[in-house]
Each structure stands twice: as structure tokens, then as C-alpha cells.
Design a protein around this motif. Structure first.
Motif, PDB file in Angstrom:
ATOM      1  N   SER A 156      -2.516   0.591  -8.977  1.00  0.00           N
ATOM      2  CA  SER A 156      -2.874  -0.418  -7.982  1.00  0.00           C
ATOM      3  C   SER A 156      -2.024  -1.669  -8.213  1.00  0.00           C
ATOM      4  O   SER A 156      -1.799  -2.067  -9.363  1.00  0.00           O
ATOM      5  CB  SER A 156      -4.359  -0.764  -8.114  1.00  0.00           C
ATOM      6  N   HIS A 172       0.822  -1.203   0.000  1.00  0.00           N
ATOM      7  CA  HIS A 172       0.000   0.000   0.000  1.00  0.00           C
ATOM      8  C   HIS A 172       0.865   1.267   0.000  1.00  0.00           C
ATOM      9  O   HIS A 172       0.509   2.266  -0.638  1.00  0.00           O
ATOM     10  CB  HIS A 172      -0.941  -0.001   1.201  1.00  0.00           C
ATOM     11  N   GLU A 173       1.995   1.225   0.689  1.00  0.00           N
ATOM     12  CA  GLU A 173       2.914   2.366   0.676  1.00  0.00           C
ATOM     13  C   GLU A 173       3.443   2.623  -0.731  1.00  0.00           C
ATOM     14  O   GLU A 173       3.542   3.779  -1.170  1.00  0.00           O
ATOM     15  CB  GLU A 173       4.081   2.107   1.631  1.00  0.00           C
ATOM     16  N   GLU A 174       3.780   1.538  -1.438  1.00  0.00           N
ATOM     17  CA  GLU A 174       4.285   1.703  -2.803  1.00  0.00           C
ATOM     18  C   GLU A 174       3.182   2.182  -3.739  1.00  0.00           C
ATOM     19  O   GLU A 174       3.442   2.955  -4.672  1.00  0.00           O
ATOM     20  CB  GLU A 174       4.894   0.392  -3.310  1.00  0.00           C
ATOM     21  N   GLU A 175       1.954   1.756  -3.515  1.00  0.00           N
ATOM     22  CA  GLU A 175       0.837   2.250  -4.317  1.00  0.00           C
ATOM     23  C   GLU A 175       0.688   3.761  -4.159  1.00  0.00           C
ATOM     24  O   GLU A 175       0.466   4.490  -5.143  1.00  0.00           O
ATOM     25  CB  GLU A 175      -0.464   1.554  -3.911  1.00  0.00           C
ATOM     26  N   GLU A 176       0.810   4.233  -2.929  1.00  0.00           N
ATOM     27  CA  GLU A 176       0.727   5.672  -2.687  1.00  0.00           C
ATOM     28  C   GLU A 176       1.846   6.409  -3.408  1.00  0.00           C
ATOM     29  O   GLU A 176       1.633   7.476  -4.007  1.00  0.00           O
ATOM     30  CB  GLU A 176       0.790   5.953  -1.182  1.00  0.00           C
ATOM     31  N   GLY A 220       1.205   6.801  -7.122  1.00  0.00           N
ATOM     32  CA  GLY A 220       0.051   7.594  -7.540  1.00  0.00           C
ATOM     33  C   GLY A 220      -1.175   6.743  -7.730  1.00  0.00           C
ATOM     34  O   GLY A 220      -1.698   6.163  -6.785  1.00  0.00           O
ATOM     35  N   ASN A 221      -1.618   6.611  -8.965  1.00  0.00           N
ATOM     36  CA  ASN A 221      -2.885   5.919  -9.237  1.00  0.00           C
ATOM     37  C   ASN A 221      -2.733   4.426  -9.484  1.00  0.00           C
ATOM     38  O   ASN A 221      -3.718   3.733  -9.676  1.00  0.00           O
ATOM     39  CB  ASN A 221      -3.579   6.548 -10.456  1.00  0.00           C
TER      40      ASN A 221
END
Length: 228
Positions: free
Chosen positions: A135, A125-129, A132-133
Motif C-alpha cells: 500500500s 492505485h494502479e501502482e499498488e496493484e 501486489g500487496n
């Protein structure tokens, strides 16, 4: 072509076994495969030094500075790229996860493994943030399970994972002698002698079910077909 990363900050969760089982099963089905062995113990590199005739490449000793480039180079050439990560949270691990089409999070049926697996989910989830967009798909995979019966602890962990709405692979990686034998003898499970390894056919079926489910998950991402 899809990049499949196996990640769990806890060592001994079954990352290398899961990676090798899937890689060699897809290779035996006709897929072109590369495994990038980023585990400091290099178990898959050691396996590749044996006499297995299975046709897939293993890349040794990736660096933090080169892991993204290596993944992308192999992705341009092969149908499947697997990355077997070290059992810790590091910048190399984070960089590999950013390139993943699917992250597999193996865990044994224990409270310690489950807590460490949650750290892997947090890292995704940190890498997703940071991206950016984008998933990043992931699945939790139970490993070293009893093929005959679910233990009470296993049922409790599955229940807690379901309650947390974490996606779980339907197929678990069972505890099988064949999975240990493939590392000891440096052969694919398809190359082991059934007269010397108990439950070999069941291990092969388990491996095929895992590979089939992996392909099912990746199908929306790619139209890659592996010849049966």
C-alpha cells in the motif's frame, strides 16, 4: 528512510514549492535531506545554484532508467528523500511512485486541479496493484490558499475530497510572498530578510506546521528524529 514524492499530472499545482518548503524546513531542523528534481524545468536545481547555506543535496536530471537506483542510493544515506516529479503521467513518474513511502498530491482550489489530482490518485492505485500487496500512503495538499479565510470554492473542493474519502493534509500551503521570494533570490525562507519580504514569519510558521504534520504521518514508518 522515507521517500516523499510530490505528484500531480497538472503543471503549476505547487509541487516544486511544496517540495522545497518541506526539504529546506527539515534541513534547517537538522535533518539530512536529498531532493531529486525530476521537473523538466529544474526549479529546485536552479534554486540550489544560488547562495543558500542550507545543507541538503539536489540531484539533477534523473532518467527513467536510473530513477529507482538513485532513490534507493539516497535512501540508504539520508533521513529524507524528496522527489519532485514532472507535471505529466509518465513511466518515470510511475517508477518514482513505486518507491514512495508517502505521495503528496498538491492542488489549488480549482475544479481543474481537483480533477487532475484524481488522476494522480488513480495512478497510485494502479501502482499498488502492480506491486501486489504493498500500500502506498498519500495525502492531498491544498496549495496557494488564503491564510485568512477559506473561499467558497475551497470549501466545496474540501467537501468533495472528504466525500470521496481521500486523505487530506490538515495544513495547507498558503499563498505567501516568501515562497515566491525563495525561488527569485535562491535562498531558504529562513534566510530571507524580513524587512524585504512581507509576512515572512507567518510563512515560516506555515512551513514548520507542514513539516511537523509530515513527520507525524511518517512516524509509524520510521523512528527518525529530527533535532529541534
Amino acid at each position: 528512510m522515507p521517500v516523499i514524492v510530490t505528484a500531480n499530472p497538472k503543471g503549476g499545482a505547487g509541487k516544486s514549492t511544496l517540495t522545497l518548503v518541506l526539504a529546506q524546513t527539515l534541513a534547517s531542523m537538522g535533518g539530512s535531506v536529498t531532493v531529486i528534481d525530476a521537473d523538466p524545468n529544474r526549479p529546485i536545481v536552479d534554486w540550489r545554484s544560488g547562495s543558500s547555506k542550507l545543507d541538503f543535496d539536489v540531484i539533477d536530471d534523473p532518467k527513467e532508467s536510473s530513477i529507482i537506483r538513485q532513490i534507493r542510493e539516497e535512501q540508504s544515506k539520508k533521513q529524507f528523500v524528496f522527489v519532485d516529479l514532472e507535471g505529466t503521467a509518465s513511466r518515470l513518474v510511475s517508477r518514482a511512485i513505486t518507491q514512495a513511502d508517502l505521495v503528496l498530491i498538491p492542488l489549488q482550489a480549482s475544479g481543474v486541479d481537483a480533477r487532475q489530482a484524481s488522476r494522480a490518485v488513480d495512478l497510485i492505485h494502479e501502482e499498488e496493484e502492480a506491486l501486489g500487496n504493498r500500500s502506498i500512503q498519500f495525502r492531498v495538499v491544498l496549495t496557494r490558499t488564503n491564510p485568512a479565510i477559506k473561499t467558497r470554492i475551497e470549501r466545496e473542493i474540501l467537501s468533495s475530497l472528504t466525500a470521496a474519502e481521500l486523505p487530506i493534509l490538515r495544513t495547507a500551503l498558503h499563498e505567501r510572498q516568501a515562497y515566491k521570494a525563495m525561488f527569485v533570490r535562491r535562498l531558504g525562507i529562513q534566510e530571507l530578510d524580513p524587512s524585504e519580504v512581507n509576512g515572512l514569519s507567518e510563512a515560516q510558521k506555515n512551513a514548520e506546521m507542514l513539516a511537523d504534520e509530515l513527520l507525524e504521518i511518517l512516524k509509524p514508518e520510521t523512528e527518525t528524529e529530527v533535532a529541534a
